[in-house]
Design a protein around this motif. Structure first.
Motif, PDB file in Angstrom:
ATOM      1  N   CYS A  33       0.856  -1.175   0.000  1.00  0.00           N
ATOM      2  CA  CYS A  33       0.000   0.000   0.000  1.00  0.00           C
ATOM      3  C   CYS A  33       0.900   1.236   0.000  1.00  0.00           C
ATOM      4  O   CYS A  33       1.700   1.438   0.924  1.00  0.00           O
ATOM      5  N   THR A  34       0.800   2.054  -1.031  1.00  0.00           N
ATOM      6  CA  THR A  34       1.667   3.221  -1.186  1.00  0.00           C
ATOM      7  C   THR A  34       1.569   4.185  -0.004  1.00  0.00           C
ATOM      8  O   THR A  34       2.603   4.630   0.511  1.00  0.00           O
ATOM      9  N   PRO A  35       0.363   4.551   0.478  1.00  0.00           N
ATOM     10  CA  PRO A  35       0.308   5.454   1.633  1.00  0.00           C
ATOM     11  C   PRO A  35       0.936   4.843   2.896  1.00  0.00           C
ATOM     12  O   PRO A  35       1.573   5.550   3.678  1.00  0.00           O
ATOM     13  N   MET A  40       5.707   4.644   6.657  1.00  0.00           N
ATOM     14  CA  MET A  40       6.820   3.923   7.274  1.00  0.00           C
ATOM     15  C   MET A  40       8.154   4.598   6.973  1.00  0.00           C
ATOM     16  O   MET A  40       9.030   4.667   7.827  1.00  0.00           O
ATOM     17  N   VAL A  41       8.318   5.091   5.751  1.00  0.00           N
ATOM     18  CA  VAL A  41       9.587   5.692   5.339  1.00  0.00           C
ATOM     19  C   VAL A  41       9.742   7.111   5.886  1.00  0.00           C
ATOM     20  O   VAL A  41      10.772   7.470   6.445  1.00  0.00           O
ATOM     21  N   ASN A  42       8.714   7.930   5.723  1.00  0.00           N
ATOM     22  CA  ASN A  42       8.811   9.347   6.072  1.00  0.00           C
ATOM     23  C   ASN A  42       8.252   9.694   7.448  1.00  0.00           C
ATOM     24  O   ASN A  42       8.339  10.836   7.868  1.00  0.00           O
ATOM     25  N   GLY A  43       7.634   8.739   8.101  1.00  0.00           N
ATOM     26  CA  GLY A  43       7.040   9.025   9.404  1.00  0.00           C
ATOM     27  C   GLY A  43       5.626   9.549   9.239  1.00  0.00           C
ATOM     28  O   GLY A  43       5.201   9.953   8.165  1.00  0.00           O
ATOM     29  N   CYS A  44       4.908   9.522  10.304  1.00  0.00           N
ATOM     30  CA  CYS A  44       3.524   9.964  10.284  1.00  0.00           C
ATOM     31  C   CYS A  44       3.462  11.471  10.522  1.00  0.00           C
ATOM     32  O   CYS A  44       3.906  11.947  11.570  1.00  0.00           O
TER      33      CYS A  44
END
Length: 55
Positions: A33-35, A40-44
């Motif tokens: 899932c892209t979002p 996960m990569v950029n943080g919430c």
């Protein structure tokens, strides 16, 4: 079925993706899932770290 309300302090996107199974149902097997990957990569972006009580 109505969506569960987002508790205060929770990220709306994280909450929705965790509790609404129809979002990930459209994905193919082993498809990410892209979002979710972006989170996960950029943080919430909705969550701000809480201040620690330790000095």
């Amino acid at each position: 079925m109505p969506a569960k309300p987002v508790p205060p302090g929770e990220c709306p996107q994280c909450w929705q993706h965790a509790h609404d199974k129809s979002i990930h149902r459209r994905l193919k097997p082993r498809e990410d899932c892209t979002p979710c990957i972006d989170h996960m990569v950029n943080g919430c972006p909705s969550l701000v770290p809480k201040k620690s009580r330790w000095f």
